[in-house]
Design an enzyme around this catalytic site. Structure first.
Site, PDB file in Angstrom:
ATOM      1  N   HIS A  60      62.467  -3.690   0.526  1.00 26.95           N
ATOM      2  CA  HIS A  60      61.100  -4.055   0.181  1.00 26.95           C
ATOM      3  C   HIS A  60      60.647  -5.237   1.030  1.00 26.95           C
ATOM      4  O   HIS A  60      61.444  -6.099   1.402  1.00 26.95           O
ATOM      5  CB  HIS A  60      61.003  -4.415  -1.298  1.00 26.95           C
ATOM      6  CG  HIS A  60      61.108  -3.239  -2.214  1.00 26.95           C
ATOM      7  ND1 HIS A  60      60.659  -3.279  -3.518  1.00 26.95           N
ATOM      8  CD2 HIS A  60      61.595  -1.984  -2.026  1.00 26.95           C
ATOM      9  CE1 HIS A  60      60.876  -2.112  -4.093  1.00 26.95           C
ATOM     10  NE2 HIS A  60      61.453  -1.304  -3.211  1.00 26.95           N
ATOM     11  N   GLU A  62      58.998  -7.903   0.275  1.00 28.77           N
ATOM     12  CA  GLU A  62      59.234  -9.225  -0.308  1.00 28.77           C
ATOM     13  C   GLU A  62      60.668  -9.685  -0.110  1.00 28.77           C
ATOM     14  O   GLU A  62      60.930 -10.855   0.201  1.00 28.77           O
ATOM     15  CB  GLU A  62      58.899  -9.220  -1.810  1.00 28.77           C
ATOM     16  CG  GLU A  62      57.433  -9.024  -2.122  1.00 28.77           C
ATOM     17  CD  GLU A  62      57.054  -7.567  -2.295  1.00 28.77           C
ATOM     18  OE1 GLU A  62      56.031  -7.296  -2.936  1.00 28.77           O
ATOM     19  OE2 GLU A  62      57.791  -6.683  -1.789  1.00 28.77           O
ATOM     20  N   CYS A  90      57.385  -5.915  -7.443  1.00 25.42           N
ATOM     21  CA  CYS A  90      58.053  -5.136  -8.480  1.00 25.42           C
ATOM     22  C   CYS A  90      59.087  -6.012  -9.196  1.00 25.42           C
ATOM     23  O   CYS A  90      59.296  -7.175  -8.850  1.00 25.42           O
ATOM     24  CB  CYS A  90      58.730  -3.917  -7.855  1.00 25.42           C
ATOM     25  SG  CYS A  90      60.180  -4.322  -6.844  1.00 25.42           S
TER      26      CYS A  90
END
Length: 214
Positions: A60, A62, A90
């Site tokens: 991801h 992030e 998330c």
């Protein structure tokens, strides 16, 4: 828990850059997810998701940005930093944000089904910081919904069908506090999946992934 937008001009500038990165992600064959980490007004790291290119669902944007920022700054703690994302982080990314003690989180589009704040409230939870203050600081300040229309436009340009499905299922975007719609009947889920695969095949998309997955 709903974040209160208290953005400053720097937030707008950085999130504008983040949204442009999400558009670049689609050109690289990825879904439109992007992230920037800043120390004040200085960009430390900027990334897009690499889940498709690396064949790894944990890649991801992030998490990639957090890893890069720790390496560049030479510290595990990012307590002076702000993280920007075009989509609400998330649950997996939200926990990493909490453990690195990032001070502020700014995002555009809410994720009522998967979000680390609106669904799971990891970003707002005080239990972990109360029980383990040596590891976790207080919850970060969260600014949500900033430049939401601009971020949504990237998704609409990328795959209008994807975005329509995500909105219809209340999986992304602001729905005025309505409860997300979920499918509990296994037969209904199967029908939806068949419809999705058939539609994507008809559209000529050979890397059919459910909408919203990274």
């Amino acid at each position: 828990m709903n974040p209160r937008p208290t953005a400053d001009p720097c937030d707008t500038q950085m999130l504008t850059r983040c949204i442009e990165l999400s558009r670049q992600a689609t050109r690289d064959g990825e879904n439109p997810f992007a992230c920037i980490i800043c120390d004040g007004d200085r960009i430390v790291a900027e990334t897009t998701t690499r889940a498709a290119r690396d064949g790894d669902i944990t890649r991801h944007a992030e998490i990639l940005a957090i890893s890069a920022a720790q390496r560049i700054l030479g510290t595990k703690s990012l307590a002076h930093c702000t993280i920007y994302s075009n989509i609400e982080p998330c649950a997996m990314c939200a926990f990493c944000i909490r453990e690195t003690n990032i001070r502020r989180v700014v995002y555009s589009i809410a994720s009522p089904v998967l979000g680390g704040l609106s669904k799971w409230n990891i970003l707002g939870d005080t239990d972990i910081s109360d029980a383990l203050p040596e590891i976790f600081q207080a919850p970060p300040e969260v600014v949500g919904g900033l430049l939401e229309a601009e971020a949504e436009q990237v998704w609409r340009e990328w795959h209008p069908v994807d975005w329509a499905i995500l909105r219809q299922r209340r999986a992304m975007g602001n729905h005025d506090g309505a409860t997300p719609v979920t499918a509990t009947d296994s037969a209904l889920v199967s029908v939806r999946r068949l419809f999705w695969r058939t539609l994507r095949s008809w559209l000529g998309d050979d890397h059919a992934r459910p909408p919203g997955t990274r």
